[in-house]
Structure formats: C-alpha cells, structure tokens
Design an enzyme around this catalytic site. Structure first.
Site, short mmCIF file in Angstrom:
data_model
loop_
_atom_site.label_atom_id
_atom_site.label_comp_id
_atom_site.label_asym_id
_atom_site.label_seq_id
_atom_site.Cartn_x
_atom_site.Cartn_y
_atom_site.Cartn_z
N VAL A 17 43.16 53.34 -15.62
CA VAL A 17 42.77 54.30 -14.58
C VAL A 17 43.25 55.71 -14.94
O VAL A 17 42.50 56.69 -14.81
CB VAL A 17 43.31 53.87 -13.20
N ARG A 42 57.45 53.73 -23.59
CA ARG A 42 56.60 53.07 -24.59
C ARG A 42 55.53 53.99 -25.18
O ARG A 42 55.11 53.79 -26.30
CB ARG A 42 55.83 51.92 -23.90
N SER A 43 55.05 54.93 -24.36
CA SER A 43 53.90 55.75 -24.79
C SER A 43 54.28 57.10 -25.36
O SER A 43 53.40 57.87 -25.75
CB SER A 43 52.97 55.96 -23.61
N ARG A 102 49.98 52.59 0.97
CA ARG A 102 48.73 52.62 1.75
C ARG A 102 48.89 52.33 3.23
O ARG A 102 48.22 52.93 4.05
CB ARG A 102 47.74 51.60 1.16
N CYS A 131 40.18 49.46 -4.62
CA CYS A 131 38.81 49.64 -5.12
C CYS A 131 37.76 48.88 -4.30
O CYS A 131 36.70 49.41 -3.99
CB CYS A 131 38.74 49.22 -6.58
N GLY A 162 40.21 46.46 -13.17
CA GLY A 162 41.10 46.79 -12.05
C GLY A 162 42.53 46.37 -12.31
O GLY A 162 43.47 46.97 -11.79
N LYS A 215 44.34 43.26 1.85
CA LYS A 215 44.18 44.71 1.68
C LYS A 215 42.85 45.14 2.29
O LYS A 215 42.75 46.16 2.96
CB LYS A 215 44.20 45.10 0.21
N ARG A 237 37.55 36.84 -9.00
CA ARG A 237 37.55 37.49 -10.31
C ARG A 237 36.43 36.90 -11.15
O ARG A 237 36.29 35.67 -11.23
CB ARG A 237 38.87 37.25 -11.02
N HIS A 244 32.66 46.35 -9.68
CA HIS A 244 32.82 45.29 -8.69
C HIS A 244 31.50 45.14 -7.92
O HIS A 244 30.87 46.14 -7.55
CB HIS A 244 33.89 45.65 -7.66
N ASN A 317 34.58 50.16 -10.36
CA ASN A 317 35.87 50.00 -9.68
C ASN A 317 36.94 50.96 -10.15
O ASN A 317 37.87 51.25 -9.41
CB ASN A 317 36.36 48.56 -9.87
O1 25A Z 1 51.06 45.15 -10.60
P1 25A Z 1 51.33 46.61 -10.41
O2 25A Z 1 52.78 46.97 -10.54
O3 25A Z 1 50.72 47.17 -9.12
O4 25A Z 1 50.61 47.33 -11.65
C1 25A Z 1 49.32 47.83 -11.61
C2 25A Z 1 49.01 48.60 -12.87
O5 25A Z 1 50.19 48.95 -13.58
C3 25A Z 1 50.08 48.65 -14.94
C4 25A Z 1 48.70 48.11 -15.21
O6 25A Z 1 47.89 49.21 -15.70
C5 25A Z 1 48.19 47.76 -13.82
O7 25A Z 1 46.86 48.16 -13.63
N1 25A Z 1 51.12 47.69 -15.26
C6 25A Z 1 51.46 46.57 -14.65
N2 25A Z 1 52.48 45.96 -15.23
C7 25A Z 1 52.83 46.73 -16.25
C8 25A Z 1 53.82 46.67 -17.26
N3 25A Z 1 54.70 45.66 -17.33
C9 25A Z 1 51.97 47.85 -16.27
N4 25A Z 1 52.08 48.80 -17.18
C10 25A Z 1 53.03 48.69 -18.09
N5 25A Z 1 53.90 47.67 -18.14
P2 25A Z 1 47.67 49.67 -17.18
O8 25A Z 1 48.40 48.76 -18.06
O9 25A Z 1 46.23 49.92 -17.47
O10 25A Z 1 48.33 51.14 -17.10
C11 25A Z 1 49.53 51.38 -16.53
C12 25A Z 1 49.96 52.84 -16.73
O11 25A Z 1 51.22 52.98 -16.09
C13 25A Z 1 52.21 53.37 -17.06
N6 25A Z 1 53.49 52.84 -16.68
C14 25A Z 1 53.83 51.55 -16.52
N7 25A Z 1 55.10 51.44 -16.17
C15 25A Z 1 55.59 52.70 -16.08
C16 25A Z 1 54.55 53.59 -16.42
N8 25A Z 1 54.72 54.90 -16.43
C17 25A Z 1 55.93 55.37 -16.13
N9 25A Z 1 56.97 54.60 -15.82
C18 25A Z 1 56.85 53.26 -15.78
N10 25A Z 1 57.90 52.50 -15.46
C19 25A Z 1 51.70 52.79 -18.34
O12 25A Z 1 52.23 53.43 -19.45
C20 25A Z 1 50.21 53.07 -18.22
O13 25A Z 1 49.94 54.43 -18.44
P3 25A Z 1 52.94 52.56 -20.60
O14 25A Z 1 53.49 53.57 -21.52
O15 25A Z 1 53.95 51.60 -19.98
O16 25A Z 1 51.84 51.68 -21.25
C21 25A Z 1 51.16 52.13 -22.40
C22 25A Z 1 50.48 50.97 -23.06
O17 25A Z 1 51.34 49.82 -23.13
C23 25A Z 1 50.59 48.60 -22.94
N11 25A Z 1 51.45 47.68 -22.19
C24 25A Z 1 51.37 47.40 -20.90
N12 25A Z 1 52.29 46.53 -20.56
C25 25A Z 1 53.00 46.23 -21.67
C26 25A Z 1 52.46 46.97 -22.73
N13 25A Z 1 52.94 46.89 -23.95
C27 25A Z 1 53.98 46.09 -24.17
N14 25A Z 1 54.55 45.36 -23.19
C28 25A Z 1 54.10 45.39 -21.94
N15 25A Z 1 54.68 44.68 -20.96
C29 25A Z 1 49.38 49.01 -22.19
O18 25A Z 1 48.28 48.36 -22.75
C30 25A Z 1 49.27 50.52 -22.33
O19 25A Z 1 48.18 50.82 -23.15
O1 L14 Z 2 45.51 47.36 -5.04
O2 L14 Z 2 43.60 43.17 -10.27
O3 L14 Z 2 44.49 48.94 -6.06
O4 L14 Z 2 41.62 43.95 -9.91
C1 L14 Z 2 43.12 46.86 -7.35
C2 L14 Z 2 42.67 46.01 -8.52
C3 L14 Z 2 45.26 45.63 -7.26
C4 L14 Z 2 44.81 44.79 -8.44
C5 L14 Z 2 44.90 47.79 -6.03
C6 L14 Z 2 42.82 43.88 -9.65
C7 L14 Z 2 44.60 46.96 -7.25
C8 L14 Z 2 43.32 44.68 -8.48
#
Ligand code: 25A
Ligand code: L14
Length: 339
Positions: A17, A42-43, A102, A131, A162, A215, A237, A244, A317
């Site tokens: 997103v 990580r990034s 929310r 979404c 999503g 939700k 899913r 969606h 979505n």
């Molecule tokens: O369930 P939630 O908490 O509501 O999470 C919803 C969303 O968060 C992300 C995921 O989106 C999901 O749609 N997410 C969930 N669990 C995660 C996790 N363990 C997670 N992201 C990272 N780690 P997404 O993966 O498309 O993008 C998420 C964005 O959020 C940034 N982010 C995550 N944690 C953060 C954070 N930013 C700041 N502080 C934090 N604590 C994340 O950046 C991304 O921009 P990133 O640097 O963590 O991720 C960059 C690349 O790393 C890969 N990746 C994801 N998870 C892991 C991982 N690599 C190794 N180990 C992992 N566990 C991703 O593919 C991404 O390209």
């Molecule tokens: O609450 O996994 O905005 O497709 C929407 C997408 C929760 C996860 C939210 C998914 C998200 C959902």
C-alpha cells in the site's frame, strides 16, 4: 517538487500500500514540497522513485515527524498504535490505513464520497476504513440517501494484496510450485491460497465471525452515522492479486427499482456502472485493478424480501480501498484549508 507544497511522509513506504501511496500522490499531482519515506530498519538503504527522483527510505523513529505536515500510514496496526500519536503530537496530520484507530470515538473514519465533513473534526488522526467497507459504502451511499437502507447481507471475494507484499509472493510461489509438481509452502495464510478459496480473513472472534467481517459491520455503522443499520458479512479469500469483489443484498426502507438505482449510481462520484447483460457486461477484478472507481453491476431485484435489491461491486482494494482513499482525504483537507 513544489516550493509551496507540503512536507509529506509515507510510513510503510516499502509495503504494497505504501508504494502505491507514493504513486497516487504523483498521479494526482498532490502538492508535495518534500517526500519522506519511512519504514522499518530492514528497508534502510533502499530508494523508491517519486517524480523521477530516487528517494531514500529512512527508519521510522520518534522524531521522524519534525516539520512534517501530513503523514500517510500503512505499516500495520502495531506501528500505527505506537507512532500515529507521536506524529499527531508533533503537529502532523495522520491519515492511517490500519485497524488501530478506526473505532476510536475521537478519530473520524472517512470515505470522501460518503462522509467527507467528518474529516474536519479530527484531532490529529484520521482513519481510513477497511478496503471491503470502503467500496461497499461508496456504492450504497446514493441508495442510502434516496431510499434508506435497513439491512445489508454481503459476501466478499478478496484479493491477496490486502494482506501485503509477502502474501502476494505466497500466491505466486504456490502457483509456481504446484505447476512444477512441488508442494505448496504456506506461511501467511491459514490454508493454501493457490487454486483454493477459504472463508477466513483475520482471526475468528467469540461470536463466530472473523475480524474482517465485524469490521464491515462496525465501520459501516460509523461511516453512515447509523447504529441501527443491520449488516451480516462473510469474507472470503480468493486467489486473485488485485481487486475485491462483493455480492451485496440490501433491504431498503422505501421501494426503489433497479433502473432508479442504475441512474443514481451513474451520477454518483467515484462510481461506474458496468451493467448491460445484453452485452454480457458486468465488472470483474481484472477490470477494476489499477483504477480508482468502484464498479457496480448485476443490479437486480432480490425477490426474497420486501424492498430487496442485489448487486455486484468491484474495486481495486489497494487503490480505492487504501491508497487513493487516503490521498482523497488529504485533498479534501487541503481544499477545506485544513492542511
Ligand atoms: O497485521 P498488521 O500488523 O495489521 O499488518 C498489516 C500490514 O503490515 C505489514 C504488511 O504489509 C501488512 O499489510 N506487515 C505485517 N507484518 C509485518 C512484519 N512482520 C509487516 N511488515 C513487516 N514485517 P507489507 O508487508 O506490504 O508492508 C508493510 C510496510 O510497513 C513497514 N513496516 C513494518 N513494520 C514496521 C514498518 N515500518 C516501520 N516500523 C515498523 N515496525 C514495512 O517496511 C513495509 O513498508 P519493512 O522495512 O519492514 O519491510 C520491507 C520489506 O520486508 C519484507 N518483509 C516483511 N515482513 C518481513 C519481511 N522481510 C523479512 N522478515 C519479515 N518478517 C516485505 O516484503 C517488505 O518488502
Ligand atoms: O483492516 O488481509 O485494512 O486482505 C484489510 C485487508 C486487514 C487485512 C484492514 C487482508 C486490512 C485485510
């Protein structure tokens, strides 16, 4: 970047997103004087393009928001819970895509086509709805205003994007592995997603519904400011990457015909009616992907109840369901001189 634009931060910039938020800011010519890209440690070291310039990704920390006027968050619920208040205290307006805020009474939940004025009541944080809820309320708002809606029964068919980047990879990898005679590896989802579908999005709650289903109930009531509207959702899913689809049945207060609904929706902002069965036309996920409108078709009478209507609603979505909606909220604040 414009001299007199805003300093904007995207939190979760490397995610599915977040990435699209950058693209939507660019596409819609949002006035940005400086773009700050934030993600987890990580990034750090990555760059992402914005208006032809490679912008470095920085680690999100407590003082990331100094002088930032607007922050679009999409880094998951726990990151939003922790950092959205930090940003708001620094004077940044936060538009948050997660579930964290929310249902908070102090936080407006906004879909610009439905309740834009709610955004003006914010005290630092504005929430972007789920979404599945967004595309449903965009399609139902004109009907709600014209005829009233008592009850909604909805079944969703939700794309993997999503859930984020790693879920998109999971579907790709499973398809590839299965087609090559290898076993599918499962990490993100509770079941194999390739060549399958399952009625679980998020954890299940004590009432037998999933979190995603509740939700849709609670957010719809908040967005319409109508605690009496009855909603029953089943969220499913499916192995689609973007878009969606939703099967929606409603019971209106006053009778309204499918022809009237088609006309109402043709005039509605953000909606496109795709509904000509003589030409075989109805909307599908592949048509919605990459677009910002909510597509509506299969509008017909539901003969099983009085004042019943059925329809099929499709949207991208992560565009209208996430990034586009968030940027539209910011545009509304700008237009209202509140940014
Ligand atoms: O369930 P939630 O908490 O509501 O999470 C919803 C969303 O968060 C992300 C995921 O989106 C999901 O749609 N997410 C969930 N669990 C995660 C996790 N363990 C997670 N992201 C990272 N780690 P997404 O993966 O498309 O993008 C998420 C964005 O959020 C940034 N982010 C995550 N944690 C953060 C954070 N930013 C700041 N502080 C934090 N604590 C994340 O950046 C991304 O921009 P990133 O640097 O963590 O991720 C960059 C690349 O790393 C890969 N990746 C994801 N998870 C892991 C991982 N690599 C190794 N180990 C992992 N566990 C991703 O593919 C991404 O390209
Ligand atoms: O609450 O996994 O905005 O497709 C929407 C997408 C929760 C996860 C939210 C998914 C998200 C959902």
């Amino acid at each position: 970047m414009e001299q007199n634009g805003l300093k904007v931060a995207v939190v979760g910039a490397t995610g599915a997103v977040g990435n699209l938020m950058i693209k939507v800011l660019e596409e819609r010519n949002f006035p940005v004087s400086r773009l700050k890209l934030l993600a987890s440690a990580r990034s750090v070291g990555k760059t992402l393009p914005f208006r032809g310039v490679e912008v470095p990704v920085e680690e999100l920390v407590e003082d990331s928001f100094k002088d930032v006027q607007l922050a679009l968050f999409s880094a998951g619920g726990s990151t939003s819970k922790k950092f959205a208040p930090v940003a708001a205290r620094a004077g940044t307006v936060v538009i948050d895509n997660s579930n964290a805020w929310r249902m908070d009474k102090e936080v407006p939940l906004v879909v610009p086509e439905v309740n834009p004025e709610a955004a003006l009541t914010h005290s630092g944080i504005i929430a972007n709805p789920n979404c599945s809820t967004i595309q449903m309320v965009v399609a139902l708002k004109p009907i709600y205003d014209a005829a009233g809606i008592r009850r909604i029964v909805v079944t969703t068919f939700q794309a993997v994007s999503g859930t984020g980047k790693r879920a998109i990879e999971e579907l790709k990898n499973q398809v590839r592995d299965i087609m090559n005679g290898r076993e599918a590896v499962r990490e993100i989802y509770p079941r194999q997603i390739a060549f399958n579908c399952f009625p679980q999005i998020g954890p299940f709650l004590d009432n037998g519904f999933s979190e995603e289903e509740m939700k849709m109930v609670n957010e719809t009531r908040k967005i319409f400011s109508d605690s009496r509207i009855r909603v029953c959702a089943t969220t499913v899913r499916i192995p689609v990457f973007y878009g969606h689809s939703e099967s929606i049945n409603i019971e209106t207060e006053k009778p309204v015909s499918p022809e009237q609904v088609r006309r109402l929706l043709e005039d509605a902002p953000g909606v496109k009616v795709v509904d000509d069965l003589s030409k075989g036309s109805y909307p599908v996920a592949l048509d919605a992907a990459g677009r910002d409108e909510t597509l509506v078709g299969r509008i017909r009478i539901d003969p099983s109840v009085e004042n019943g209507l059925a329809m099929w609603v499709v949207a991208d979505n992560i565009r209208k369901g996430a990034a586009t909606n968030a940027v539209q909220i910011a545009e509304f604040l700008l237009k209202s001189k509140r940014l």
